[in-house]
Design a protein around this motif. Sequence first.
Motif, mmCIF file in Angstrom:
data_model
loop_
_atom_site.group_PDB
_atom_site.id
_atom_site.type_symbol
_atom_site.label_atom_id
_atom_site.label_comp_id
_atom_site.label_asym_id
_atom_site.label_seq_id
_atom_site.Cartn_x
_atom_site.Cartn_y
_atom_site.Cartn_z
ATOM 1 N N GLY A 1 0.788 -1.237 0.000
ATOM 2 C CA GLY A 1 0.000 0.000 0.000
ATOM 3 C C GLY A 1 0.810 1.270 0.000
ATOM 4 N N SER A 2 2.017 1.240 0.583
ATOM 5 C CA SER A 2 2.840 2.448 0.658
ATOM 6 C C SER A 2 3.863 2.527 -0.475
ATOM 7 C CB SER A 2 3.567 2.493 2.004
ATOM 8 O OG SER A 2 4.368 1.339 2.176
ATOM 9 N N SER A 3 3.824 1.604 -1.428
ATOM 10 C CA SER A 3 4.781 1.594 -2.540
ATOM 11 C C SER A 3 4.151 2.151 -3.808
ATOM 12 C CB SER A 3 5.269 0.164 -2.810
ATOM 13 O OG SER A 3 5.883 -0.388 -1.672
ATOM 14 N N PHE A 4 4.996 2.632 -4.703
ATOM 15 C CA PHE A 4 4.484 3.081 -5.996
ATOM 16 C C PHE A 4 5.557 2.959 -7.073
ATOM 17 C CE2 PHE A 4 6.145 6.958 -4.024
ATOM 18 C CZ PHE A 4 6.831 7.593 -5.059
ATOM 19 N N ILE A 5 5.095 2.916 -8.317
ATOM 20 C CA ILE A 5 5.956 2.825 -9.489
ATOM 21 C C ILE A 5 5.616 3.979 -10.416
ATOM 22 C CG2 ILE A 5 6.648 1.404 -11.467
ATOM 23 C CD1 ILE A 5 5.675 -1.040 -9.874
ATOM 24 N N VAL A 6 6.630 4.607 -10.989
ATOM 25 C CA VAL A 6 6.417 5.705 -11.934
ATOM 26 C C VAL A 6 7.021 5.313 -13.277
ATOM 27 C CG1 VAL A 6 6.777 8.157 -12.420
ATOM 28 C CG2 VAL A 6 6.557 7.370 -10.043
ATOM 29 N N PHE A 7 6.234 5.461 -14.341
ATOM 30 C CA PHE A 7 6.705 5.221 -15.700
ATOM 31 C C PHE A 7 6.749 6.546 -16.455
ATOM 32 C CE2 PHE A 7 4.442 1.363 -14.426
ATOM 33 C CZ PHE A 7 5.340 0.363 -14.755
ATOM 34 N N GLU A 8 7.857 6.811 -17.113
ATOM 35 C CA GLU A 8 7.905 7.928 -18.052
ATOM 36 C C GLU A 8 7.342 7.423 -19.384
ATOM 37 O OE1 GLU A 8 11.104 10.846 -20.341
ATOM 38 O OE2 GLU A 8 11.779 9.606 -18.654
ATOM 39 N N THR A 9 6.336 8.096 -19.921
ATOM 40 C CA THR A 9 5.657 7.564 -21.096
ATOM 41 C C THR A 9 5.045 8.661 -21.957
ATOM 42 O OG1 THR A 9 3.802 6.181 -21.830
ATOM 43 C CG2 THR A 9 3.579 7.219 -19.676
ATOM 44 N N LYS A 10 4.982 8.394 -23.252
ATOM 45 C CA LYS A 10 4.281 9.288 -24.177
ATOM 46 C C LYS A 10 2.796 8.955 -24.252
ATOM 47 C CE LYS A 10 8.310 9.430 -27.282
ATOM 48 N NZ LYS A 10 8.787 8.991 -28.623
ATOM 49 N N TYR A 11 2.437 7.775 -23.731
ATOM 50 C CA TYR A 11 1.072 7.283 -23.912
ATOM 51 C C TYR A 11 0.447 6.862 -22.584
ATOM 52 C CZ TYR A 11 3.561 6.458 -28.333
ATOM 53 O OH TYR A 11 4.354 6.573 -29.457
ATOM 54 N N PRO A 12 0.227 7.781 -21.650
ATOM 55 C CA PRO A 12 -0.279 7.386 -20.326
ATOM 56 C C PRO A 12 -1.629 6.672 -20.361
ATOM 57 C CG PRO A 12 -0.350 9.781 -20.620
ATOM 58 C CD PRO A 12 0.456 9.236 -21.732
ATOM 59 N N ALA A 13 -2.585 7.163 -21.161
ATOM 60 C CA ALA A 13 -3.910 6.537 -21.212
ATOM 61 C C ALA A 13 -3.833 5.119 -21.756
ATOM 62 C CB ALA A 13 -4.863 7.383 -22.057
ATOM 63 N N GLN A 14 -3.040 4.921 -22.812
ATOM 64 C CA GLN A 14 -2.897 3.593 -23.397
ATOM 65 C C GLN A 14 -2.107 2.659 -22.481
ATOM 66 O OE1 GLN A 14 -4.143 2.399 -26.626
ATOM 67 N NE2 GLN A 14 -5.424 4.103 -25.969
ATOM 68 N N LEU A 15 -1.172 3.219 -21.724
ATOM 69 C CA LEU A 15 -0.382 2.398 -20.811
ATOM 70 C C LEU A 15 -1.257 1.834 -19.693
ATOM 71 C CD1 LEU A 15 2.376 1.227 -20.122
ATOM 72 C CD2 LEU A 15 2.899 3.326 -18.859
ATOM 73 N N VAL A 16 -2.251 2.584 -19.261
ATOM 74 C CA VAL A 16 -3.194 2.079 -18.256
ATOM 75 C C VAL A 16 -3.898 0.829 -18.789
ATOM 76 C CG1 VAL A 16 -5.294 2.571 -16.942
ATOM 77 C CG2 VAL A 16 -3.555 4.348 -17.211
ATOM 78 N N LYS A 17 -4.364 0.884 -20.040
ATOM 79 C CA LYS A 17 -5.027 -0.267 -20.659
ATOM 80 C C LYS A 17 -4.058 -1.443 -20.790
ATOM 81 C CE LYS A 17 -8.227 2.533 -23.441
ATOM 82 N NZ LYS A 17 -8.667 2.857 -24.819
ATOM 83 N N ALA A 18 -2.819 -1.127 -21.142
ATOM 84 C CA ALA A 18 -1.812 -2.182 -21.273
ATOM 85 C C ALA A 18 -1.562 -2.865 -19.933
ATOM 86 C CB ALA A 18 -0.515 -1.597 -21.826
ATOM 87 N N LEU A 19 -1.442 -2.082 -18.863
ATOM 88 C CA LEU A 19 -1.221 -2.650 -17.538
ATOM 89 C C LEU A 19 -2.396 -3.515 -17.103
ATOM 90 C CD1 LEU A 19 0.411 0.403 -15.722
ATOM 91 C CD2 LEU A 19 1.532 -1.771 -16.251
ATOM 92 N N SER A 20 -3.586 -3.064 -17.419
ATOM 93 C CA SER A 20 -4.776 -3.845 -17.090
ATOM 94 C C SER A 20 -4.705 -5.222 -17.741
ATOM 95 C CB SER A 20 -6.033 -3.103 -17.543
ATOM 96 O OG SER A 20 -7.187 -3.908 -17.379
ATOM 97 N N TYR A 21 -4.288 -5.260 -19.001
ATOM 98 C CA TYR A 21 -4.192 -6.539 -19.716
ATOM 99 C C TYR A 21 -3.039 -7.385 -19.166
ATOM 100 C CZ TYR A 21 -3.103 -9.943 -23.303
ATOM 101 O OH TYR A 21 -2.816 -11.118 -23.950
ATOM 102 N N LEU A 22 -1.859 -6.785 -19.022
ATOM 103 C CA LEU A 22 -0.680 -7.530 -18.596
ATOM 104 C C LEU A 22 -0.826 -8.093 -17.189
ATOM 105 C CD1 LEU A 22 2.115 -5.182 -19.997
ATOM 106 C CD2 LEU A 22 1.428 -7.405 -20.919
#
Length: 462
Positions: A125-146
């Motif tokens: 709960g206290s951890s987080f990950i940050v991705f530098e990306t050109k496609y934040p909205a699409q990356l959310v969908k990708a993470l959901s699938y992966l």
Amino acid sequence: MKRSIAFLIIIVIICYTFADSDIFNFVHKDYDFVIRLSKGGTWYEELKKVSFFSFVFDRKGLGFEDSFLRILEDMKYKTGVQPTVVQDALSNDILFASKGAEVDFTTLISFDINYYLEFIKTITGSSFIVFETKYPAQLVKALSYLLSINVKNIQNNMFQLGESLFCTSNGKYLILAGSKQTLDMAIKTYTTPEMQLSRTNKDFDRLKAGVFFISGFAKPNTLKLNLPGGIGIEDSTASHLLITSSISAGSFTFTIEQKNTKQYTSSKNIDTIGQLPKVWNYYLSIPSSKSSIIIGSIEQWFSGVTSELQQLTNLVKNLSNSSTNTYVAGKLEVGEIVFIFENYSGKDFETNLSKLGAKYDSQKQEWVINLQNSKLYAFKSSNKVIVGTVDKNSFEKYEKISKKLKDLPIYYDFSKIEAYDFKALMDLGDIIKSIIGFNITSKLLFWQYSIGYITYYKFVVS
């Protein structure tokens, strides 16, 4: 004059922009651990020039790269999200931060892609990950699938993945957190300099400015290593630890710098470990003054032995204190191990063995120690005392017919490590061949040494 002023304004804006957008700025000063993978796309080709990682990624080895690309192609077919969305995120900066939990680096190493997906899916709960990306909205969908979890929009530009993951975008970054509270704190910290961990320690300036593939920061009692031979980090007198890594000339170098509150400088050691037979894939050299490291090694190798462990520890400690150097050698994948005490000058060898219930075989000139489900041998050979799973006849046969450790090309680099608290060499190629049959040439060197207020833990993979 106007041009000069305009130029200065542009420089200030650029500097402010880059400083304000640095990925470390998301980490609150209460956090204990942060690690950044910087521009993975830039480093990837260099990483593949390292024999070990080439084996991991290429189709002639474990085929990690092809397996992952197939997953991305499946993602494209089922969701419409292009593989370039994930590839872009992996090619840029990635940061992981945590607090209130130990981080064991050795548990972060796996050859299974699903292991890392599960790691992301189950961050605390206290951890987080940050991705530098050109496609934040699409990356959310990708993470959901992966990650095989559902995604829902809970408010403007904020999403919930599964039961416990929350994410949002901030400029060129996508932040994925183990709770909404953690996500909110990361966003607030990013825009509040006085809250940022990177502002509390000047060493962050070096991490930001340096050209490192991996870089990070840890507070004491946070970062753990569980290496073969009981090797770990002792940071009870440390203020903090820095992590850096680089890749060059076919070698991956990983360094942990421990900033201590007390001074200590490692002594130069004269060892003869290069004369040991080249029949094992793990070699560890420890100055006999470092009894805590030797005891840690015994406790790891014989962790299943409960009733006699204290007596065995006492035996090894006594042998070490009466020797100039202690070496540990073995074949990791089969559990073969020998402790070698060089120039032993003690007088209580037999007495300490008898406390373990050892029986002397006068014909073979060795002691036999039965420890629950294992059998150990203890004997003298030349100027050495040996205790381990190898009997005297086998050990002396190894010494007569085998090549020496010094005959390995990598030994030259190993021999140049003279001031150390321990140093170790692992033949990764031999281990891989024994387990899965692949032929590769790969070695790992790791050692610890101190200079003044800094203790260094160095790892070199070839």
